[in-house]
Design a protein around this motif. Structure first.
Motif, short mmCIF file in Angstrom:
data_model
loop_
_atom_site.label_atom_id
_atom_site.label_comp_id
_atom_site.label_asym_id
_atom_site.label_seq_id
_atom_site.Cartn_x
_atom_site.Cartn_y
_atom_site.Cartn_z
N THR A 14 0.83 -1.20 0.00
CA THR A 14 0.00 0.00 0.00
C THR A 14 0.86 1.26 0.00
O THR A 14 0.63 2.19 -0.78
N LYS A 47 -1.89 9.31 -8.03
CA LYS A 47 -3.14 8.56 -7.95
C LYS A 47 -3.85 8.78 -6.62
O LYS A 47 -5.07 8.70 -6.52
N TYR A 48 -3.08 9.09 -5.59
CA TYR A 48 -3.62 9.32 -4.25
C TYR A 48 -3.84 10.81 -3.95
O TYR A 48 -4.22 11.18 -2.85
N ALA A 52 -1.15 11.50 4.29
CA ALA A 52 -0.86 10.17 3.75
C ALA A 52 -1.47 9.09 4.63
O ALA A 52 -2.08 8.13 4.14
N LYS A 86 -5.11 8.65 4.05
CA LYS A 86 -5.45 7.95 2.80
C LYS A 86 -5.19 6.45 2.91
O LYS A 86 -5.90 5.64 2.29
N LEU A 87 -4.16 6.07 3.68
CA LEU A 87 -3.70 4.69 3.66
C LEU A 87 -4.27 3.82 4.78
O LEU A 87 -4.58 2.64 4.57
N VAL A 105 3.61 12.92 0.42
CA VAL A 105 3.46 11.63 1.09
C VAL A 105 4.22 11.66 2.42
O VAL A 105 3.74 11.13 3.42
N ASP A 146 2.87 1.72 -3.31
CA ASP A 146 2.03 2.25 -4.37
C ASP A 146 1.82 3.75 -4.21
O ASP A 146 1.84 4.51 -5.18
N ALA A 147 1.61 4.19 -2.95
CA ALA A 147 1.40 5.61 -2.69
C ALA A 147 2.65 6.43 -3.00
O ALA A 147 2.55 7.59 -3.42
N HIS A 157 2.12 8.41 -6.50
CA HIS A 157 1.56 9.36 -5.54
C HIS A 157 0.44 10.21 -6.12
O HIS A 157 -0.50 10.58 -5.42
#
Length: 361
Positions: free
Chosen positions: A287, A297-298, A344, A347-348, A333, A290-291, A295
């Motif tokens: 996870t 995308k988030y 961050a 979001k995660l 992030v 990917d962020a 980044h």
């Protein structure tokens, strides 16, 4: 540290119950039917520490000074290694328990906080016994001892039966491994002479397994152990070992992946070995990776640098009140060169929690 004498007054219990019910209404993660989480207890390192290192003059792993906490309540630096809330806080918020998870060693800790959970984490610690010694942090075994002390204080508040219920039905999270890989192993020639990467990750996995067994002996039954993150993609490690282009460091990430594979298998076997336990391996590696890599995308603009200073190396004492910060940390992030921003985490953490929460019941 809070001192508890005698049983808590009825009106105090009533007040806590009302507050708890209110927070339950705010919780965002849906629990399985008839499932309850009375409290959250946290062990680990700086990712989840909420201030246990503040009064430890021997450690550099402290951040109870600006600009840390710039987006926290009132802009107060509390010892959280971020600009605002950290995963400990977001977890209890998402579970509808309370707004913040206080540090157990906070001298202003209130007795009522014991009923819904506290935090034993200490920045700089790890699974390798050498790691907390290098950082002058609270070792994970010592954090378990703090949990035992907590349980005695809880017993004084609500009695043995209720205390046992709270501890056995709480979810206990463990977050560690980054410091072992990034600092103790790859920055320590001595450890590299003693162990190759497979042997060192064996050491870490065995230590994690023994920690869970100690928690079980202390009365804990629900334990979520988070994987090591993609430590090679953290800004400071890119700067130190990623070359001129500051690329992700494959050797660091491969060590984290190897450890995670072993940790997952160790924890799965403990569920068979420890009756009535719910031991859950929680993957955050993929996870976060990917962020960082994707980044945008988030909703982030920067994934390879922190907001503090240049973002390439500043962390703890190098990120201080004289260090400039970025204009908008919600676009990053990372807050400093090692720790993510509250944005961050927000979001995660929720989707990760939603993925694994049912496994605790």
């Amino acid at each position: 540290m809070v001192a508890v004498h005698g049983r808590v007054r009825v009106w105090e219990v009533f007040g806590v119950v009302i507050l708890l019910l209110w927070w339950k209404a705010q919780g965002l993660v849906k629990l399985p039917e008839n499932a309850t989480v009375p409290a959250v207890l946290m062990l680990g390192d700086s990712i989840v520490d909420t201030g246990n290192n503040n009064n430890n003059p021997t450690t550099m792993a402290r951040c109870n000074y600006r600009p840390y906490g710039k987006d926290f309540e009132g802009g107060i630096p509390t010892g959280r290694f971020s600009n605002g809330k950290v995963p400990s806080d977001i977890l209890v918020e998402e579970l509808g328990i309370k707004e913040l998870l206080p540090a157990y060693l906070d001298p202003n800790l209130q007795s009522q906080d014991l009923l819904t959970g506290v935090n034993f984490a200490s920045g700089g610690t790890g699974y390798d016994p050498l790691t907390p010694k290098l950082a002058a942090a609270i070792s994970l075994p010592d954090q378990v001892e703090l949990l035992r002390q907590y349980k005695e204080k809880l017993k004084a508040l609500v009695g043995e039966e209720r205390s046992d219920y709270i501890v056995s039905n709480s979810v206990v999270f463990v977050v560690a491994g980054s410091n072992d890989i990034a600092n103790t192993y790859f920055l320590s020639r001595a450890r590299q002479l003693q162990y190759d990467v497979p042997a060192y990750t064996d050491l870490m996995a065995t230590s994690a397994s023994n920690l869970v067994k100690d928690l079980y002996e202390a009365g804990v039954r629900k334990v979520g152990v988070l994987s090591a993150p993609p430590i090679g993609c953290v800004p400071s490690q890119r700067t130190l070992a990623g070359g001129i282009e500051r690329k992700c460091v494959d050797t660091f990430n491969e060590a984290a992946e190897l450890f995670n594979s072993k940790l997952s298998k160790e924890l799965a076997s403990l569920n068979d070995e420890l009756p009535g336990s719910r031991i859950v391996f929680i993957d955050v590696y993929n996870t976060l990776l990917d962020a960082i890599i994707n980044h945008d995308k988030y909703g982030f603009k920067v994934g390879d640098r922190g907001c503090c200073g240049t973002g390439k190396i500043e962390v703890t004492e190098l990120c201080n009140h004289l260090t400039p910060t970025c204009d908008d940390d919600s676009e990053y992030v990372f807050w400093d060169s090692f720790h993510p921003t509250e944005a961050a985490y927000r979001k995660l953490i929720p989707p990760v929690l939603a993925t694994y929460i049912s496994q605790f019941f």
